[in-house]
Design a protein around this motif. Sequence first.
Motif, PDB file in Angstrom:
ATOM      1  N   LYS A  95       0.839  -1.212   0.000  1.00 36.00           N
ATOM      2  CA  LYS A  95       0.000   0.000   0.000  1.00 36.00           C
ATOM      3  C   LYS A  95       0.871   1.260   0.000  1.00 36.00           C
ATOM      4  N   ILE A  96       1.821   1.305  -0.899  1.00 32.24           N
ATOM      5  CA  ILE A  96       2.727   2.444  -1.015  1.00 32.24           C
ATOM      6  C   ILE A  96       2.156   3.464  -1.991  1.00 32.24           C
ATOM      7  N   PHE A  97       2.212   4.733  -1.589  1.00 29.13           N
ATOM      8  CA  PHE A  97       1.744   5.821  -2.436  1.00 29.13           C
ATOM      9  C   PHE A  97       2.926   6.449  -3.179  1.00 29.13           C
ATOM     10  N   GLY A  98       2.630   6.980  -4.352  1.00 30.71           N
ATOM     11  CA  GLY A  98       3.597   7.819  -5.038  1.00 30.71           C
ATOM     12  C   GLY A  98       3.693   9.172  -4.342  1.00 30.71           C
ATOM     13  N   GLY A  99       4.674   9.960  -4.745  1.00 32.43           N
ATOM     14  CA  GLY A  99       4.921  11.238  -4.090  1.00 32.43           C
ATOM     15  C   GLY A  99       3.947  12.338  -4.450  1.00 32.43           C
ATOM     16  N   GLY A 100       3.108  12.106  -5.453  1.00 34.74           N
ATOM     17  CA  GLY A 100       2.099  13.091  -5.817  1.00 34.74           C
ATOM     18  C   GLY A 100       2.485  13.944  -7.007  1.00 34.74           C
ATOM     19  N   THR A 101       1.488  14.366  -7.756  1.00 32.17           N
ATOM     20  CA  THR A 101       1.650  15.307  -8.866  1.00 32.17           C
ATOM     21  C   THR A 101       0.644  16.424  -8.687  1.00 32.17           C
TER      22      THR A 101
END
Lengths: 106, 118
Positions: A95-101
Amino acid sequence: DIQMTQSPSTLSASVGDRVTITCRASQSIINRLAWYQQKPGKAPQLLIYQASTLQRGVPSRFSGSGFGTEFTLTISSLQPDDFATYYCQEYNCCKIFGGGTKVEIK
Amino acid sequence: EVQVVESGGGLVKPGGSLRLSCVVSGFSFSRYWMSWVRQAPGKGLQWVANIREDGGAKQFAGSLKGRFTISRDNAENSVYLEINGLRDEDTAVYYCARDLPNGYFDVWGKGTTVTVSS
């Protein structure tokens, strides 16, 4: 642990533009990827799951694609309500998220 | 109407403890895993922990094991997150979210803010 890398970190665009955000996984996650939209001060909202399945109620201008390690979120014609930050999340492992855009107004 | 409401956040000194609560309504709480996800100021999202429908299984983010405890009370439609030994880096908005069987989150609360500072 899997690493999820989003690009770009910030994107400047105008209403009506076609926008594409990329999310890369450090190892294969098959198609176990979700996309969320978050506006300032608000909770994230699920847009897409299973890499390409649109969540009920999400406008059809949003679409997702990809398999394995590379995925994209596309907004076909950017609307004023779409200026927000977008996150990818893998659920094949941890359940890892990316850093966001952050999509901002040009 | 589906609702998820978190509470229990606040200002806590380093080393202190806090218990966050999340009450849900509008869906069959006991049929779903539930998760906590946090977001430090100006940063991205980090999954913290989740708990199975019956409370019999719990999972934690690898980097957070040890100081976090998750529990639930299906009679009260509630899930809890206890944090011990609070550190500056625990400062964040903590969201409660419905965790679908595949592992993504389709319903979120508005969050509760935890600030760790002396």
